[in-house]
Design a protein around this motif. Structure first.
Motif, PDB file in Angstrom:
ATOM      1  N   ILE A  47       0.848  -1.196   0.000  1.00 56.06           N
ATOM      2  CA  ILE A  47       0.000   0.000   0.000  1.00 56.06           C
ATOM      3  C   ILE A  47       0.884   1.247   0.000  1.00 56.06           C
ATOM      4  O   ILE A  47       1.791   1.394   0.813  1.00 56.06           O
ATOM      5  N   ASP A  48       0.590   2.151  -0.946  1.00 50.49           N
ATOM      6  CA  ASP A  48       1.434   3.340  -1.097  1.00 50.49           C
ATOM      7  C   ASP A  48       0.626   4.406  -1.831  1.00 50.49           C
ATOM      8  O   ASP A  48      -0.359   4.102  -2.521  1.00 50.49           O
ATOM      9  N   VAL A  49       1.025   5.653  -1.668  1.00 48.29           N
ATOM     10  CA  VAL A  49       0.419   6.765  -2.396  1.00 48.29           C
ATOM     11  C   VAL A  49       1.476   7.372  -3.291  1.00 48.29           C
ATOM     12  O   VAL A  49       2.553   7.768  -2.822  1.00 48.29           O
ATOM     13  N   ILE A  50       1.183   7.413  -4.588  1.00 48.10           N
ATOM     14  CA  ILE A  50       2.158   7.906  -5.553  1.00 48.10           C
ATOM     15  C   ILE A  50       1.521   8.986  -6.428  1.00 48.10           C
ATOM     16  O   ILE A  50       0.324   9.265  -6.335  1.00 48.10           O
ATOM     17  N   ALA A  51       2.343   9.587  -7.283  1.00 52.40           N
ATOM     18  CA  ALA A  51       1.845  10.608  -8.203  1.00 52.40           C
ATOM     19  C   ALA A  51       0.848   9.986  -9.185  1.00 52.40           C
ATOM     20  O   ALA A  51       0.825   8.769  -9.381  1.00 52.40           O
ATOM     21  N   PRO A  52       0.005  10.800  -9.813  1.00 51.65           N
ATOM     22  CA  PRO A  52      -0.991  10.266 -10.747  1.00 51.65           C
ATOM     23  C   PRO A  52      -0.357   9.414 -11.844  1.00 51.65           C
ATOM     24  O   PRO A  52       0.737   9.703 -12.326  1.00 51.65           O
ATOM     25  N   PRO A  88     -11.987  18.597 -13.949  1.00 52.29           N
ATOM     26  CA  PRO A  88     -11.421  17.715 -12.919  1.00 52.29           C
ATOM     27  C   PRO A  88      -9.958  17.417 -13.203  1.00 52.29           C
ATOM     28  O   PRO A  88      -9.504  17.494 -14.366  1.00 52.29           O
ATOM     29  N   LYS A  89      -9.194  17.053 -12.154  1.00 54.22           N
ATOM     30  CA  LYS A  89      -7.783  16.730 -12.372  1.00 54.22           C
ATOM     31  C   LYS A  89      -7.336  15.635 -11.405  1.00 54.22           C
ATOM     32  O   LYS A  89      -7.715  15.609 -10.242  1.00 54.22           O
ATOM     33  N   LYS A  90      -6.509  14.737 -11.921  1.00 50.21           N
ATOM     34  CA  LYS A  90      -5.960  13.672 -11.086  1.00 50.21           C
ATOM     35  C   LYS A  90      -4.866  14.243 -10.189  1.00 50.21           C
ATOM     36  O   LYS A  90      -4.029  15.021 -10.635  1.00 50.21           O
ATOM     37  N   ILE A  91      -4.894  13.809  -8.915  1.00 47.30           N
ATOM     38  CA  ILE A  91      -3.892  14.340  -7.991  1.00 47.30           C
ATOM     39  C   ILE A  91      -3.051  13.243  -7.341  1.00 47.30           C
ATOM     40  O   ILE A  91      -1.980  13.531  -6.804  1.00 47.30           O
ATOM     41  N   ALA A  92      -3.505  11.988  -7.368  1.00 50.40           N
ATOM     42  CA  ALA A  92      -2.728  10.925  -6.725  1.00 50.40           C
ATOM     43  C   ALA A  92      -3.276   9.566  -7.139  1.00 50.40           C
ATOM     44  O   ALA A  92      -4.381   9.447  -7.684  1.00 50.40           O
ATOM     45  N   PHE A  93      -2.481   8.544  -6.849  1.00 50.00           N
ATOM     46  CA  PHE A  93      -2.928   7.162  -7.025  1.00 50.00           C
ATOM     47  C   PHE A  93      -2.575   6.396  -5.750  1.00 50.00           C
ATOM     48  O   PHE A  93      -1.433   6.428  -5.286  1.00 50.00           O
ATOM     49  N   ILE A  94      -3.586   5.746  -5.162  1.00 53.66           N
ATOM     50  CA  ILE A  94      -3.372   4.946  -3.959  1.00 53.66           C
ATOM     51  C   ILE A  94      -3.235   3.488  -4.378  1.00 53.66           C
ATOM     52  O   ILE A  94      -4.203   2.891  -4.858  1.00 53.66           O
ATOM     53  N   LYS A  95      -2.047   2.935  -4.210  1.00 61.22           N
ATOM     54  CA  LYS A  95      -1.795   1.537  -4.588  1.00 61.22           C
ATOM     55  C   LYS A  95      -2.357   0.607  -3.517  1.00 61.22           C
ATOM     56  O   LYS A  95      -1.941   0.651  -2.363  1.00 61.22           O
ATOM     57  N   ILE A  96      -3.331  -0.219  -3.926  1.00 60.56           N
ATOM     58  CA  ILE A  96      -3.923  -1.214  -3.024  1.00 60.56           C
ATOM     59  C   ILE A  96      -4.109  -2.498  -3.832  1.00 60.56           C
ATOM     60  O   ILE A  96      -5.072  -2.618  -4.586  1.00 60.56           O
ATOM     61  N   PRO A  97      -3.209  -3.450  -3.721  1.00 64.80           N
ATOM     62  CA  PRO A  97      -3.329  -4.664  -4.526  1.00 64.80           C
ATOM     63  C   PRO A  97      -4.619  -5.418  -4.243  1.00 64.80           C
ATOM     64  O   PRO A  97      -5.025  -5.572  -3.087  1.00 64.80           O
ATOM     65  N   GLY A  98      -5.282  -5.864  -5.329  1.00 68.92           N
ATOM     66  CA  GLY A  98      -6.509  -6.628  -5.187  1.00 68.92           C
ATOM     67  C   GLY A  98      -7.730  -5.800  -4.870  1.00 68.92           C
ATOM     68  O   GLY A  98      -8.780  -6.338  -4.539  1.00 68.92           O
ATOM     69  N   ASN A  99      -7.634  -4.480  -5.014  1.00 71.03           N
ATOM     70  CA  ASN A  99      -8.753  -3.605  -4.632  1.00 71.03           C
ATOM     71  C   ASN A  99      -9.835  -3.551  -5.703  1.00 71.03           C
ATOM     72  O   ASN A  99      -9.553  -3.514  -6.894  1.00 71.03           O
ATOM     73  N   VAL A 100     -11.094  -3.539  -5.258  1.00 71.91           N
ATOM     74  CA  VAL A 100     -12.242  -3.404  -6.151  1.00 71.91           C
ATOM     75  C   VAL A 100     -13.214  -2.339  -5.639  1.00 71.91           C
ATOM     76  O   VAL A 100     -13.816  -1.627  -6.418  1.00 71.91           O
TER      77      VAL A 100
END
Length: 415
Positions: A47-52, A88-100
């Motif tokens: 789990i991590d938060v990265i740039a768009p 609208p604008k993308k500001i981040a991506f939250i990495k969550i493996p297996g997320n739905v």
């Protein structure tokens, strides 16, 4: 275990159909599901938060305040600033493996990660933090792609790897070899299955997570998973409630939950929120089915022509004025519908590749079409107070409500 067996019987009964057979009839084209794998060690630390980043496969949408969360199937969540719906604008991506699925209450985001429930603090969207992880509480939350011919299980190391999702590709294979491999895969599957007022946001009709007051309800294939989230940082895993087979979606109205399944619509009483109890059910055969409710009617879309089982697609309108005895009122043909939504007297239906259809539902016996936005792939909608939010194939659409129709406000490509 039982669900997997039933799924495999479904696959077996459909057989292997050739789309473009060679002249000798020995080869056929198959839709193959390939596992997306990750080591168990990496899974826990991923789990991590990265740039768009560009979206790979857009999934469900969820809105909370000025933020839109767009699921990227099995990978995580794209965060979009929607303070200006026209831009609208993308500001981040939250990495969550297996997320739905995701759901939000009081700046805490709840997300599935295969069978784990993750709690994230999003009070500072630029500094998202993992607060809690409840392991193996979504016990039957393994997602299988339905519309495939072959599952590739052979190379999975069940001791060290975890399957976080599936990639589907078309391949031409020798029919005889596929039939032999399928029999072996079936045995492997069975062997390994045996081992293994605080503000809230709003999801679409395809959601499997729903927050109602101090409780989070998360449906899997046949259970309602119940969590007490009075302490937002520390959800309590309560007893699951068995709800049947092939549960797909959840919708809430007051003290009632409406579950959409491949077999029908199930209505549950949550006046005792920790222990949902069945009120009634409406059976419609076998088809993929989300449901939304407004007033005395439930609106159900059924998508046929695929692994969902049915051959025809349509919109079912069900009278629920007697909640103990739902009755079908009217059926309207559709091409291949997914999600739907209601706002006042407008009904919005995402009819797959046939586009977005908007109806006046003031007379359910005679729906009047107000708009039809063609030439777009549509997946799900969220009717907001001031505008309509819709997710398509890697595109986010927003529409402005007009008196007798809607008009496009903005188009935002997610790639």
């Amino acid at each position: 275990m039982i669900r997997i067996i039933l799924l495999m019987f479904m696959f077996t009964s459909l057989g292997f159909v050739s789309c473009n057979e060679d002249d000798d009839g020995k080869y056929a084209e198959y839709l193959v599901a390939k596992p997306l794998k990750m080591s168990k060690a990496d899974f826990k630390a991923a789990i991590d938060v990265i740039a768009p980043v560009p979206v790979d496969e857009s999934g469900k949408i969820y809105i909370y305040g000025d933020y839109i969360f767009v699921n990227d199937k099995y990978k995580g969540v794209h965060v979009i600033d929607n303070s200006d719906p026209k831009a609208p604008k993308k500001i981040a991506f939250i990495k969550i493996p297996g997320n739905v699925d995701v759901s939000v209450k009081g700046n805490y985001l709840y997300a599935d990660s295969i069978t784990d429930l993750i709690v994230l603090d999003i009070s500072d969207i630029n500094n998202v933090k993992t607060i809690n992880r409840l392991e193996n509480v979504l016990r039957d939350n393994v997602i299988f792609p339905f519309e495939v011919d072959i599952y590739e299980w052979q190379d999975i190391d069940y001791e060290n790897d975890i399957v976080i999702g599936w990639e589907t590709v078309k391949e031409r294979r020798l029919i005889e070899e596929v039939q032999v491999d399928f029999s072996r895969e079936f045995d492997v599957m069975l062997a390994n299955a045996a081992q293994n007022f605080t503000p809230t946001g709003q999801g679409g009709s395809l959601a499997r997570f729903k927050i109602v007051n101090d409780y989070l309800y998360a449906v899997d294939s046949h259970n309602i998973n119940v969590f007490n989230i009075e302490d937002l940082e520390n959800p309590k895993d309560l007893d699951d409630v068995y709800a049947g087979f092939d549960i797909e979606t959840i919708f809430n109205r007051g003290d009632q939950l409406f579950l959409g399944s491949m077999r029908g619509m199930y209505i549950y009483d949550i006046s005792s929120p920790a222990t949902p109890s069945l009120i009634s059910e409406f059976e419609h055969g076998t088809a993929c089915d989300p449901v939304v409710v407004d007033g005395d009617y439930a609106y159900v879309t059924l998508r046929g022509g695929n692994m969902c089982g049915a051959t025809e697609s349509g919109l079912f309108i069900v009278d629920i004025s007697d909640i103990t005895n739902p009755e079908l009122v009217k059926t309207y043909p559709m091409d291949g519908p997914y999600g739907l939504g209601v706002k006042d007297e407008k009904l919005f239906v995402c009819d797959g590749s046939s586009g977005l259809k908007v109806y006046d539902k003031s007379n359910v016996q005679n729906l009047v079409q107000l708009n039809h936005f063609k030439d777009i792939d549509t997946f799900d909608v969220i009717p907001l107070e001031d505008n309509l939010l819709m997710i398509g194939e890697e595109v986010l659409y927003q529409y402005e409500y007009l008196e007798n129709k809607i008009k496009l406000l903005s188009t935002f490509k997610l790639d």
